[in-house]
Design an enzyme around this catalytic site. Structure first.
Site, PDB file in Angstrom:
ATOM      1  CE  LYS A 123      -3.950   1.923   2.590  1.00  0.00           C
ATOM      2  NZ  LYS A 123      -4.795   1.766   3.798  1.00  0.00           N
TER       3      LYS A 123
ATOM      4  CB  SER B 210      -8.262   3.474   2.725  1.00  0.00           C
ATOM      5  OG  SER B 210      -7.417   2.875   3.691  1.00  0.00           O
TER       6      SER B 210
ATOM      7  CB  SER C  19      -8.561   0.505   5.484  1.00  0.00           C
ATOM      8  OG  SER C  19      -9.340   1.652   5.321  1.00  0.00           O
TER       9      SER C  19
END
Ligand code: GLN
Length: 484
Positions: free
Chosen positions: A76, A151, A175
């Site tokens: 990420k 997210s 997330s």
């Protein structure tokens, strides 16, 4: 190669049936084609990836392979990785090249894995759909009109579409688990403090925790083995004996007490989700588990409590992005204050601004006691509910998300609707507990449904055992999106 788990991949590499460079080339090709269509990555750097893969091949040749040597991992874009652009999905950091590695990156490097690229995400990890990214929305490989969740949507979409065997994410209110659910893969948020937050761009520090995405529970365990561990540079990192998270995978589940929170099953779940969860419960009964009804009476407060505490912490954490110490600086301004104003107005997107405004408000003189302190007290009550529940059960089971993947644009105009998609995940962060999502079926539109497991503190190995046994008996985790 497409569906290889970590063990399969490392066995092929060890037997020299494939080289790490060949593995990297195979996945890079997918990232550069399918990955582009899904907008799953923010940064791809073939040269760096192939150089790391070549280094992995040398280690393998020298008989010095570690547990993840040669395994591509997509990270990420919230993790600083030395020499890599690290944007956190924001214009604020669109040109930031990290000068050091986050602890998570160091740990993966030490285990021998190869960085496959940096994945797209909601701006500063604020969102549940990946639509707040400065780099545009990510598409869900099961239906490209729908969101992958957020997210950590880029990482989830990347694993679901087999652009990388595994990936990392972060989970402040859901997330990791919610995008795992919406893309039909597995994702785990560890107990708060198990994985160091050093070098992970902060959103809400008392809730943020990094964790793995993979196709199987076993892969999650192998990744957690690499990620977990004490780090003196994070003051909330826990100093504990190292654990082998694979140790309990094979234990039979007979006699296990599975807690079903009454509040999870009361209302709010889409009928197709409820059906898939019911089928999973039936499967667990077949495996010898005993179902126990438990109650989390304060769970209904978790979304409002979170939306006081997380913005409060975010407003403080994001104050450093002022165009001087960190981040985008407006090209034109009249004086210092004007420079701050313009830099922040230009650098942050609407959702981030909304959170900073809420956070500044609830921390301000005269409102602090009424909102922030009150929310902290309720947070304690929410955590105590879990402590009570775990007196009656070994693991808690429920849905990960009330619905399946929704259409791009469907909820982006209504923040409260968006916030409610984390209704089943947020309480776990407020309590600091470990939680995970694994695929357990599909809705009538053939979109994946996620099953959530919640463990007691440091109950990761138990949770992974419960997930692995389910995966031995079912094949939901082997399904992959068409066109991938
Ligand atoms: N969707 C939640 C939010 O927008 C949680 C995000 C997260 O876990 N990073 O804050």
């Amino acid at each position: 190669m497409l569906n290889y788990t970590i063990r399969q991949l490392t066995a092929e590499l060890a037997a020299k049936r494939v080289s790490s460079v060949e593995v990297a080339e195979f996945f890079l090709k997918r990232i550069n084609t399918l990955g582009k269509a899904l907008n799953a990555f923010i940064s791809v750097d073939e040269e760096k990836t192939l150089a790391a893969a070549a280094a992995a091949d040398r280690l393998i040749a020298a008989g010095k392979a570690g547990p993840l040597t040669g395994v591509p991992v997509a990270h990420k874009d919230i993790f600083c990785a030395n020499g890599w652009k690290t944007t956190c999905g924001s214009k604020m950091l669109a040109n930031f090249i990290a000068p050091y590695d986050a602890h998570v990156i160091e740990q993966f490097n030490a285990a021998g894995s190869v960085i496959a690229g940096k994945t797209n995400m909601d701006e500063f990890a604020m969102g549940s759909s990946n639509e707040t990214s400065f780099f545009g929305p990510v598409r869900n490989p099961w239906n490209t009109e729908t969101v992958p969740g957020g997210s950590s949507g880029g990482s989830a979409a990347a694993v679901a579409a087999r652009l990388t065997p595994v990936a990392t994410g972060t989970d402040t209110g859901g997330s990791i688990r919610q995008p795992a659910a919406l893309t039909g893969i597995c994702g785990l948020k560890p107990t708060y403090g198990v994985v160091s937050r050093y070098g992970m761009i902060a959103f809400a520090s008392s809730l943020d925790q990094a964790g793995p995405f993979a196709k199987t529970a076993e892969d999650l365990a192998l990744m957690l083995n690499a990620m977990a561990g004490f780090d003196a540079r994070d003051s909330t990192s826990l100093q504990r004996e190292g654990e082998d998270y694979t140790r309990d995978l094979v234990k039979p589940l007979a006699g296990l007490r599975v807690g079903l929170p009454r509040e999870f099953f009361a209302e709010g779940m889409a009928p197709d989700v409820a059906k898939a969860i019911d089928e999973a419960i039936a499967q667990y009964k077949k495996l010898g588990c005993e179902m126990v009804e438990v109650s989390l009476p304060n769970m209904k407060l978790s979304v409002p409590v979170y939306y006081v505490l997380a913005p409060a912490e975010a407003s403080s954490n994001l104050s450093r992005f002022d165009g001087v110490r960190y981040g985008h600086r407006a090209p034109e301004y009249s004086d210092l204050i004007d420079m701050y104003n313009k830099s922040r107005a230009q650098g942050f997107g609407a959702e981030v601004k909304r959170r900073i405004l809420i956070g500044t408000y609830v921390l301000s003189h005269g409102y602090y006691d009424a909102y922030y302190i009150k929310a902290q007290k309720l947070r304690r009550l929410i955590a105590q509910d879990f402590t009570e529940a775990f007196k009656q059960c070994d693991v808690i089971l429920g849905p990960t998300s009330p619905g399946t993947a929704f259409k791009i644009g469907e909820k982006s105009g209504d923040p409260v609707q968006m916030y409610l998609s984390d209704i089943y995940t947020i309480a776990v962060n407020l309590a600091g507990l470990p939680g995970m999502s694994l695929p357990c079926g599909f809705d009538s539109a053939k979109l994946p449904v996620g099953l959530q497991l919640i463990g007691n503190y440091f109950g990761e190995a138990k949770m992974l055992n419960v997930a692995h046994q389910y995966q031995l008996a079912t094949d939901w985790h082997q399904r992959m999106p068409q066109g991938s």
